[in-house]
Design an enzyme around this catalytic site. Structure first.
Site, PDB file in Angstrom:
ATOM      1  CG  ASP A 129      -5.271  -3.851   2.069  1.00  0.00           C
ATOM      2  OD1 ASP A 129      -5.377  -3.568   0.864  1.00  0.00           O
ATOM      3  OD2 ASP A 129      -4.970  -3.017   2.943  1.00  0.00           O
ATOM      4  CG  ASP A 178      -1.924   1.090   1.237  1.00  0.00           C
ATOM      5  OD1 ASP A 178      -2.237   1.611   0.152  1.00  0.00           O
ATOM      6  OD2 ASP A 178      -2.397   1.450   2.329  1.00  0.00           O
ATOM      7  CG  ASP A 220      -3.576  -0.376   6.321  1.00  0.00           C
ATOM      8  OD1 ASP A 220      -4.350  -0.577   5.373  1.00  0.00           O
ATOM      9  OD2 ASP A 220      -3.063   0.736   6.556  1.00  0.00           O
TER      10      ASP A 220
END
Length: 912
Positions: free
Chosen positions: A650, A350, A646
């Protein structure tokens, strides 16, 4: 740039509706009395304490239950190994043949291996549980008309919950009051900006999750304002609970190491069993031994050849790696995951908060006449807010008071923000929406103090008109101040401004990946006390600010190290492609950064995506469905893939990846449960340490295997050669068991403490399809096995031929094999010549060898051990001198092999 969020919301809508079960279709349409009736609660006084306790007992706690394997099953799983199956069969056969001591020793080794693996997995699970306990939140609830602080796990449906800025939303709720309430929902929707919430019913019968403005959801966070909500769902019934259940659809798979080990173990087991059957048939045909003696000899060959120490030593090496990673703030949930990260060739990550600081910062300011740079990123090295920022024009520091437009812009920035700075836990913390936080920090940098707002009226940001406004008194004037999308604010300003200048300014800022916010103002009459959005116009443009979430310096360093290690880092983000590309270039993500967006991915079928996926290193505007497809496409191209994330969105990709890595602080429970590793401090740089440790662990496991196989096969060859030659066995079964159980389980553990090779991060990731052993390894195993077994048999035959008792020859043969193992250990420890500065690097190896020699003295000279193991006292000079000479021969031969291997053969092939 602000308009991009609306675009993303539209793009995500379909994916969200598919991924998440819809709420009660009338829930967001209900008014307060209807909600009170539906949930049997009082909108003023909340539930009674008795009713809350009743519902808690009835519905259970508000926590996501995880599918934890029972301790018994976790222990039983440790026996699922082909080597263990054969050893168990050998233990059973020796038991029925009344060879109880042999059976007990084999059984103890099997149980010891299981205990080691079980204990280490439990320790990793306990570490994760401690993190989970640290992250449990508390919230204020109205019960019996009183405001109480309760554990979020004790909330029930119908509870009236008070939400304030900084709170974690503990359950799904329908709002009945919202005062400038904004909620960060990125963990569910992927959208970066906080969402302004309302309390009024919404008429639409079908809404995507991101558009349900009067609903808030568990796992999201309040960024500003306050409100009250009625709990509509807890635990598994929440949106996050539904996603956790869907994650279960992604099947668990063995790690590359476990696939390699299982393949090796199965192959060895089959080979040894086939050899044993053929040897038994041949022995029967030759009729050299009686049937019981032949059967014991064959069983001895199987036990001697079987590397029964492999599961135990592998578990211990992995456990040591796990312990090392824990010291580096990386919690490993299963032992094989330690090594997997060392094998990855792609790390997907990310952007926000991982590669960047998640601290929106003003770095550029444009006034009607100048482009300014703002120095200072907002936070110092100790985590405190840095208010020493300066304004620079063409590289020179200037006084911002000297530019009238700049003075207006700074003051408007302070007056139009709702974010606040406050000092907590010896550091400055920011509460509020990220863009507002950047403006608050800019004001503090320039003025040295907090903004003081004399607000008369305000207009929150609304997607319908793309700006927010505030009416306030400042310096004796009543001002209407506006901030928002540049395109929108420009339409509301005096048209005398040069449109080309501002278009170019927006283009320049956007090209750098900055979010652009325009600030404007208008002096109004003191009688004006309300804001009418439809009447706003004729504003004076103070300027524009360029805001960016700055890259982490440690992330840039980590990416550089990973690239040197042959690992590609790829960014997957919900941000605009321009923003993502700018950050990727700042971080030097790749020599040539190339981006693809979520909608473009949606337009490709699976085969097309597989063919093109390796061309891209930035994936922008990515939805949860996109992330899962990206990982699967990479795996379809035979990559070993890591996924770092996180959020709840995801989780499917984290579980699909070969190694999922979740954030321990900002990561959601669903993300952490889906991942194989948890970064306790959310530091991306920890991945570099994990890759290094993963490669170190694999090297040590490979060294252990290269040690165990030839030394184990040498014992089996002693039996095979003796049967084929029709000789008596040089070694008794108990002596072979001694060699395997004692020497192997001491010497092989020396590899656990071997430090990493100097160039470990300069190599590329290993080819997981190549297996654990190369052709050169196999060749080495053959000649070392023959060498050690040949020396043992030669010594036995020579000593018995000159008239010494068989027990002396057997004891000497035992000693020679032991010292052959010891000196072979010196050769395998590292890639350098044995005589080098690295010889004493692993001091534990010498302690372990010392322990083995003490044990060897015991088996040879202690009477009770002599009777059990058929040994006898031997002359010191030839009894120990000859084995040492034999060991030196093994060392010289293998050192010559090492020299040839690394001097004349390609190093990558030499390393397998």
């Amino acid at each position: 740039m602000i308009d991009d969020n609306t675009q993303q919301s539209a793009q995500n809508e379909t994916a969200e509706q598919d991924a998440m079960p819809p709420d009660d279709p009338n829930l967001w349409q209900l008014d307060e009395p209807a909600l009170a009736t539906k949930y049997q609660t009082d909108p003023e006084n909340g539930l009674s304490a008795a009713e809350a306790e009743h519902r808690l007992q009835q519905d259970g706690r508000n926590e996501l239950e995880t599918k934890r394997v029972s301790r018994f099953i976790q222990f039983i799983k440790q026996f699922n190994n082909s080597i263990i199956y054969i050893l168990a069969a050998a233990a059973i056969m020796t038991f029925f043949m009344q060879r109880y001591s042999d059976s007990i020793v084999i059984g103890l080794v099997i149980i010891a291996n299981a205990i080691i693996g079980y204990v280490q997995e439990r320790q990793a699970g306990n570490a994760l549980e401690r993190i989970r306990e640290m992250l449990i939140s508390k919230n204020f609830v109205i019960r019996d008309g009183k405001k109480l602080e309760v554990d979020a796990r004790d909330l029930v449906v119908g509870d009236l919950v008070n939400l304030e800025a900084g709170d974690a939303v503990p359950a799904d709720m329908r709002l009945i009051a919202a005062d400038n309430l904004s909620v960060q929902e990125s963990v569910l929707t992927g959208e970066t900006n906080a969402v302004e919430k309302i309390e009024e019913p919404m008429p639409a019968t079908k809404l995507a999750l991101a558009d349900r403005l009067n609903m808030v959801y568990a796992s999201t966070a309040v960024t500003s304002g306050s409100g009250y909500g009625i709990v509509t769902a807890t635990a598994e019934e929440t949106e996050i609970g539904h996603i956790q259940q869907s994650v279960g659809e992604v099947k668990n798979k063995p790690t590359p190491l476990m696939r390699n080990l299982n393949s090796l173990g199965f192959g060895l087991s089959i080979a040894i069993v086939v050899a044993a059957v053929l040897l038994f048939i041949l022995g029967m045909f030759m009729d050299t031994y009686s049937l019981p003696t032949l059967l014991i000899a064959v069983i001895t060959m199987v036990v001697g050849s079987m590397p029964e120490g492999l599961p135990a030593s592998t578990s211990v090496v992995l456990a040591m790696g796990t312990r090392q990673m824990t010291k580096k703030n990386v919690i490993v949930k299963s032992l094989p995951a330690v090594e997997t990260l060392g094998a990855v060739d792609i790390v997907n990550t990310d952007k926000t908060g991982t590669l960047t600081k998640n601290e929106m910062t003003v770095t550029k300011v444009v006034t009607p006449h100048h482009f300014f740079d703002v120095t200072g990123v907002g936070y110092d090295d100790n985590g405190g807010v840095n208010f020493e920022g300066a304004l620079k024009l063409n590289g020179k520091t200037v006084d911002w008071h000297q530019d009238k437009s700049m003075a207006w812009l700074v003051n408007i920035a302070g007056q139009t923000t709702d974010a606040e700075l406050h000092f907590e836990n010896n550091r400055w913390e920011l509460t509020g929406e990220p863009t507002d936080g950047a403006l608050t920090t800019l004001y503090r940098k320039m003025t040295g103090h907090d903004p003081e707002v004399a607000e008369i009226d305000s207009l929150p940001f609304d997607s319908a008109f793309r700006f927010s406004a505030r009416l306030a008194d400042m310096d004796g004037q009543r001002l209407l101040m506006v901030k928002g999308s540049p395109a929108t604010v420009l339409r509301l300003t005096d048209q005398a401004h040069d449109p080309d200048y501002w278009e170019q300014a927006m283009s320049d800022l956007t090209a750098e990946g900055l979010r652009v916010v325009a600030l404007a103002y208008q002096v109004v009459d003191n009688s004006v006390d309300t804001i009418d959005a439809k009447q706003i116009g004729g504003l004076e443009l103070a300027g524009m600010v360029g805001i960016i979430d700055p890259p982490r310096e440690e992330a840039a360093t980590a990416i550089a190290e990973l690239r040197k290690a042959g690992v590609e880092v790829k960014m997957i983000t919900g941000d605009h492609p321009d923003t993502a590309m700018a950050i990727a270039n700042k971080l030097n993500l790749a020599p040539h950064v190339k981006a693809i967006s979520g909608p473009e991915i949606d337009a490709l079928d699976d085969d097309q995506l597989k063919a093109q996926i390796d061309d891209y290193n930035v994936f922008a505007r990515a939805t949860p469905a996109n992330k899962l497809r990206i990982v699967r496409a990479q795996q379809a191209n035979d990559h070993v893939v890591s996924m770092t994330g996180d959020g709840v969105n995801d989780a499917p990709a984290l579980k699909q990846a070969d190694i999922g890595v979740a954030m321990g602080i900002k990561g959601t429970e669903v993300a952490k449960e889906s991942a194989d590793m948890v970064l306790a401090d959310d530091d991306f740089a920890d991945i570099v340490a994990a890759v290094r440790e993963g490669r170190h662990v694999f090297d040590n496991i490979r060294k252990t295997i290269r040690f165990l196989l030839p030394t184990s096969f040498a014992e089996g060859l002693v039996v095979i050669i003796s049967i084929l030659m029709g000789h008596e066995l040089p070694l008794y079964p108990t002596q072979l068991l001694w060699i395997n159980m004692v020497s192997a389980l001491t010497i092989q553990f020396a590899f656990i403490f071997e430090p990493p090779e100097a160039g470990i991060m300069a190599r590329g990731p290993r080819n997981v399809k190549a297996g654990l052993l190369s052709k050169l390894d196999s060749f080495e195993i053959v000649y070392v096995s023959l060498l050690i077994s040949g020396l043992g048999i030669f010594a036995y035959d020579y000593l018995t031929a000159i008239g010494l008792p068989n027990v002396v020859g057997s004891t000497m043969s035992l000693n020679i094999i032991i010292f052959g193992k010891i000196f072979y250990l010196f050769n395998l420890r590292n890639d350098h010549p044995v005589i080098s500065k690295y010889f004493f690097q692993n001091k534990m190896a010498f302690y372990i060898i010392g322990i083995l020699i003490v044990l060897q003295l015991g088996i040879i000279y202690l009477p009770f051990m002599q009777s059990v193991f058929h040994t006898t006292s031997i002359n010191f000079w030839y009894g120990w001198g000859i084995p040492i000479i034999a060991g030196i021969i093994v060392l010289i031969v293998t050192e010559i092999g090492k020299f040839i291997r690394f001097r004349f053969i390609d190093r990558d092939e030499a390393l397998g």
